[in-house]
Design a protein around this motif. Structure first.
Motif, short mmCIF file in Angstrom:
data_model
loop_
_atom_site.label_atom_id
_atom_site.label_comp_id
_atom_site.label_asym_id
_atom_site.label_seq_id
_atom_site.Cartn_x
_atom_site.Cartn_y
_atom_site.Cartn_z
N LEU A 29 0.84 -1.21 0.00
CA LEU A 29 0.00 0.00 0.00
C LEU A 29 0.87 1.26 0.00
O LEU A 29 0.59 2.22 -0.72
N GLY A 59 2.24 2.11 -3.35
CA GLY A 59 1.29 2.85 -4.17
C GLY A 59 1.34 4.33 -3.87
O GLY A 59 1.30 5.17 -4.79
N LEU A 60 1.43 4.67 -2.58
CA LEU A 60 1.55 6.08 -2.20
C LEU A 60 2.84 6.69 -2.73
O LEU A 60 2.86 7.83 -3.20
N GLN A 77 2.38 7.45 -6.31
CA GLN A 77 1.49 8.60 -6.45
C GLN A 77 2.23 9.91 -6.17
O GLN A 77 1.99 10.93 -6.82
N CYS A 97 9.03 1.50 1.59
CA CYS A 97 7.80 0.71 1.71
C CYS A 97 7.94 -0.67 1.10
O CYS A 97 7.71 -1.68 1.76
N ALA A 139 -0.28 3.36 -9.39
CA ALA A 139 -0.56 3.59 -7.97
C ALA A 139 -1.78 2.80 -7.50
O ALA A 139 -1.73 2.12 -6.47
N ASN A 140 -2.87 2.87 -8.27
CA ASN A 140 -4.08 2.14 -7.89
C ASN A 140 -3.87 0.64 -7.89
O ASN A 140 -4.47 -0.09 -7.09
N TYR A 155 -2.43 -0.26 -4.60
CA TYR A 155 -3.45 -0.19 -3.55
C TYR A 155 -4.32 -1.45 -3.54
O TYR A 155 -4.59 -2.04 -2.50
N ILE A 156 -4.76 -1.86 -4.72
CA ILE A 156 -5.60 -3.05 -4.83
C ILE A 156 -4.84 -4.29 -4.37
O ILE A 156 -5.34 -5.10 -3.57
N GLY A 198 -2.21 -4.50 -2.44
CA GLY A 198 -1.90 -4.45 -1.01
C GLY A 198 -3.04 -4.97 -0.15
O GLY A 198 -2.82 -5.72 0.80
N VAL A 199 -4.27 -4.57 -0.51
CA VAL A 199 -5.43 -5.04 0.23
C VAL A 199 -5.63 -6.54 0.05
O VAL A 199 -5.89 -7.28 1.00
#
Length: 418
Positions: A90, A93-94, A97, A107, A167-168, A171-172, A174-175
Motif C-alpha cells: 500500500l 502505491g503512495l 502517487q 515501503c 498507484a491504484n 493499492y488493490i 496491497g489489500v
C-alpha cells in the motif's frame, strides 16, 4: 490430548500455501520494472534496488526474528507478516502517487521485506511437525506457493497497470495480499506435542531418528555443514534470482516479446518455480538431499554456459524453465535438509539463519547481472560468470556429501544418506 481439537493438517498446509502465494508475488517484480521506472524517470536497474532491498530484509528478518517466530507461534507471526507486507505494498502505491523513489524503497523494500521474511519462515517448521511421515513433501508444500505466485500475480499486475494505473494497482494488490495472509494465519497452528498422523507407521531411516543431530541454532553455527549449506544456497539463489529479476526485460530483448507476452513468461516461470519446489523436494526423499543439490549444480553449470548460445525459442525456454525448477527446488529441499542435518529442535531459527544467504544473494546476484551486462553488453559473458559460480557450488556440494556420509557412518545407524 483431546483429539477432537486437532486441526486438519491438509488445511494447515493450504493455509501455508495461502501465505506463500501472497508474499511470493515479489517474484513478479520484473513485470513492474518498466511501468515503475517510467513513473520515477530512472533506469530499470535503479528501480530494481527496491527488489534487492526486499530480498535483503527477507533474509535478515528471517534470521533475526526466527527465534521470535518459534516463541510466539505461526498464528501471531503470520498475522504480523500480513500487516507488514500489506502496508509495504500500500505504501508503494503512495510512493508512486507522490513520485518518491526513497519512499518506494522504504515501503516495498524495508517494510514489505520484513513481511516477506516473517511470512516465509512462519509455516515451514510448523508443517514439518505436522508431516513427520513426508518431510520432503511437507517442505515442498510450505514453499510451493511462493513459486506459483508469479503465475497468478504477474499477469494480474500487468492488467492492473494497464487498466487502473500503477498507484491504484498497488493499492488493490496491497489489500488483497493482506486479506489472504491474515485469513490464512487465523487457521495455521502447531500440532500437539509428539504429534503423529493417524495410522503412521515409521520406516527405518525415514523418521526423525535418522537426523544427524538435534541441536539448537547456536550449536548449528559451530558446525562445518552449516557453512556448506549456506554457500550452496547462496550460489543457487544468486544465480537464479538474477535471471528471475531480469526475466521480463530479457525476454523483450532476447525474443522480441511485448511487455504482456513477457509478463506471461514471468507467469510461466512461476509455474515451474512452484512445480520444482514440489517435484525436487519430494524426489529428495528418495535421491538423498546432497545428491539432489549435486544434480542441480551439474545441470546449471552447463545450462548457464550454453543458454545464450541457443537460438531456438523453444529450446531456450525449456532450459530456462528447467533451471527455474531447480532454483525453486533448492528452497523447498532446504528445510528438509536442515532437518536431516540439525533436527527439528529449532528448525525455524536455523532456517532463518541460512536465509541470510538469500538476503545477500538477492543483492549480489542481480547486481552482478546488471554490472556484467552493462559493461560487456553480452548475455553470453554474463551467464558464463554464473556458470563459473555453479562450478564452485558443485565442489561444495561434494564436500557436503562426504560430510553427511561420514557422519552417518560414525553414528553406526547403517543409514544410506547420499
Amino acid at each position: 490430548m483431546n483429539k477432537q481439537k486437532i486441526k486438519n493438517r491438509w488445511l494447515i498446509a493450504a493455509s501455508a500455501v495461502g501465505i506463500h502465494i501472497s508474499i511470493g508475488s515479489v517474484y513478479a517484480y520484473s513485470v513492474m520494472t518498466n511501468p515503475v521506472k517510467a513513473i520515477f524517470d530512472v533506469d530499470g536497474s535503479v528501480v530494481k534496488w527496491a527488489f534487492k532491498i526486499a530480498i535483503l530484509l527477507l533474509g535478515l528478518s528471517a534470521a533475526f526474528l526466527g527465534r521470535w517466530v518459534e516463541k510466539v507461534g505461526p498464528k501471531v507471526s503470520g498475522t504480523t507478516a500480513g500487516i507488514f507486507y500489506g502496508i509495504g505494498i500500500l505504501g508503494s502505491g503512495l510512493a508512486v502517487q507522490l513520485a518518491s523513489l526513497p519512499l518506494f524503497y522504504l515501503c516495498y523494500g524495508v517494510i514489505g521485506g520484513i513481511g516477506l521474511g516473517l511470512g516465509y519462515i512462519t509455516p515451514v517448521s510448523t508443517l514439518v511437525k505436522w508431516f513427520p511421515d513426508r518431510r520432503g513433501l511437507a517442505t515442498g508444500m510450505a514453499i510451493m506457493g511462493f513459486g506459483f505466485a508469479a503465475l497468478i500475480f504477474g499477469p494480474i499486475m500487468q492488467s492492473l497497470f494497464d487498466s487502473v494505473g500503477v498507484a491504484n494497482a498497488f493499492y488493490i494488490l496491497g489489500v488483497v495480499y493482506m486479506l489472504i495472509i491474515l485469513l490464512s494465519a487465523r487457521y495455521i497452528e502447531r500440532p500437539p506435542e509428539d504429534y503423529m498422523p493417524k495410522g503412521f507407521q515409521p520406516r527405518e531411516g525415514k523418521t526423525v531418528k535418522a537426523d544427524m543431530a538435534n541441536i539448537d541454532a547456536s550449536e548449528a553455527l559451530k558446525t562445518t555443514r552449516f557453512y556448506y549449506i549456506w554457500l550452496m544456497m547462496f550460489i543457487n539463489i544468486a544465480c537464479g534470482i538474477a535471471i528471475i529479476s531480469a526475466a521480463s526485460p530479457m525476454m523483450q530483448e532476447k525474443l522480441n516479446y511485448s511487455p504482456m507476452e513477457a509478463a506471461a513468461i514471468v507467469g510461466l516461470i512461476g509455474v515451474f518455480n512452484g512445480l520444482g519446489r514440489i517435484l525436487w523436494s519430494s524426489l529428495s526423499d528418495y535421491l538423498g538431499r546432497a545428491n539432489t543439490y549435486i544434480v542441480f549444480f551439474v545441470f546449471q553449470v552447463l545450462a548457464f554456459y550454453f543458454l545464450p548460445k541457443i537460438t531456438m525459442e523453444l529450446s531456450f525456454l525449456v532450459i530456462l524453465f528447467t533451471v527455474i525448477t531447480m532454483y525453486g527446488g533448492g528452497f523447498a529441499t532446504l528445510p528438509a535438509f536442515l532437518g536431516d542435518l540439525f533436527g527439528t529442535k529449532q528448525l525455524g531459527a536455523i532456517h532463518g539463519l541460512v536465509l541470510t544467504a538469500w538476503a545477500l544473494a538477492g543483492v549480489v546476484g542481480p547486481t552482478i547481472y546488471d554490472m556484467v551486462k552493462s559493461t560487456t553488453g553480452s548475455l553470453d559473458t554474463t551467464l558464463a560468470v554464473f556458470a563459473g559460480l555453479f562450478l564452485v557450488a558443485f565442489v561444495v556440494a561434494m564436500f557436503m556429501k562426504r560430510e553427511v556420509t561420514n557422519a552417518y557412518k560414525k553414528l553406526n545407524k547403517g543409514i544410506s544418506f547420499a
